[in-house]
Design an enzyme around this catalytic site. Structure first.
Site, short mmCIF file in Angstrom:
data_model
loop_
_atom_site.label_atom_id
_atom_site.label_comp_id
_atom_site.label_asym_id
_atom_site.label_seq_id
_atom_site.Cartn_x
_atom_site.Cartn_y
_atom_site.Cartn_z
N GLU A 102 0.84 -1.20 0.00
CA GLU A 102 0.00 0.00 0.00
C GLU A 102 0.88 1.24 0.00
OE1 GLU A 102 -2.43 1.61 -0.64
OE2 GLU A 102 -3.86 2.00 0.97
N ASP A 103 0.33 2.35 -0.51
CA ASP A 103 1.13 3.58 -0.55
C ASP A 103 1.27 4.24 0.83
OD1 ASP A 103 -1.57 4.32 -0.56
OD2 ASP A 103 -1.39 5.76 -2.19
N ASP A 106 -2.75 6.08 6.91
CA ASP A 106 -3.08 7.37 7.50
C ASP A 106 -3.94 7.09 8.74
OD1 ASP A 106 -3.28 10.26 7.37
OD2 ASP A 106 -5.22 10.07 6.44
P1 IMP Z 1 -6.50 5.75 5.71
O1 IMP Z 1 -7.64 4.84 5.36
O2 IMP Z 1 -6.95 6.97 6.44
O3 IMP Z 1 -5.36 5.06 6.39
O4 IMP Z 1 -5.98 6.36 4.34
C1 IMP Z 1 -5.17 5.67 3.48
C2 IMP Z 1 -5.46 6.06 2.05
O5 IMP Z 1 -5.70 7.47 1.94
C3 IMP Z 1 -4.25 5.75 1.21
O6 IMP Z 1 -4.49 4.57 0.48
C4 IMP Z 1 -4.15 6.93 0.28
O7 IMP Z 1 -4.78 6.60 -0.94
C5 IMP Z 1 -4.95 8.03 0.91
N1 IMP Z 1 -4.06 9.06 1.47
C6 IMP Z 1 -3.78 9.28 2.78
N2 IMP Z 1 -2.95 10.30 2.92
C7 IMP Z 1 -2.66 10.74 1.68
C8 IMP Z 1 -1.82 11.79 1.17
O8 IMP Z 1 -1.15 12.53 1.90
N3 IMP Z 1 -1.77 11.92 -0.19
C9 IMP Z 1 -2.51 11.13 -1.03
N4 IMP Z 1 -3.29 10.14 -0.60
C10 IMP Z 1 -3.38 9.95 0.75
MG MG Z 2 -4.95 4.53 -1.70
#
Ligand code: IMP
Ligand code: MG
Length: 185
Positions: A102-103, A106
């Protein structure tokens, strides 16, 4: 389309630093899976660049599949964690050693959701490799086995990671000054 220089805050990780860390991760993963048949699952689209580089640093022979998710609900620049599967795996992962790539992690909601879903398919093992970890933003505890870099609580782009589906092509990871960024029409 805006040139990224107009809204870039700062480069957080440059190209050489990424390459060095990806090589280290490749070595570590190759060691850890030396005697296993590894299935790498790339989460589209943000992890494309990372997965392409990481797999080329492996000394083992992995199988590769992709999955595409989208999160829906609140916010343009935060994921809601309500995750929908747009494109599922073609591979049956039952009894397989799976490494999810995964990239960014967050809030942790996206990964928590995917992991829960994949676990119901009974893989032999399930680990996670993320390029970037925004630890400060974690809301849901999530298992992350390999991390490229810890990054601060800033919106980032480049090296596969987008802002409004653009700027994924840039070879480095940078933060954006959202006050200078204009959303495309
Ligand atoms: P989470 O579900 O909040 O952990 O978010 C993860 C997803 O949000 C990742 O797969 C990213 O696609 C997107 N994401 C979170 N932070 C960023 C950012 O700074 N830039 C671009 N995409 C982000
Ligand atoms: Mg993503």
């Amino acid at each position: 389309m805006q040139d990224y220089h107009e809204f870039m805050d700062e480069v957080l990780v440059d190209e050489q630093t990424i390459a060095r860390r990806v090589a280290e991760l490749g070595e570590q993963i190759s060691r850890d899976y030396a005697d296993k048949d590894l299935l790498i699952v790339c989460l589209l689209r943000g992890a494309i660049t990372f997965t392409a580089d990481l797999t080329r640093r492996l000394t083992i022979v992995p199988e590769l599949d992709c999955m595409s998710l989208s999160s829906y609900g609140v916010g343009h620049y935060a994921s809601s964690g309500n995750v929908r599967v747009n494109l599922d795996l073609r591979t049956n992962i039952e009894g397989r050693h799976v490494l999810l790539v995964e990239d960014i992690v967050d809030s942790g909601r996206t990964l928590a959701h995917v992991l829960e879903m994949l676990r119901t398919r009974n893989p032999a093992s399930l680990r996670v490799c993320v390029l970037l970890d925004k630890k400060e933003r974690r809301e849901v505890p999530v298992q992350v086995d390999y991390v490229g870099f810890d990054v601060p609580d800033k919106y980032v782009f480049g090296y596969g990671i987008d802002i409004d589906e653009r700027y994924r092509h840039l070879p480095f990871i940078a933060s954006v000054d959202l006050s200078k960024y204009k959303r495309p029409e």
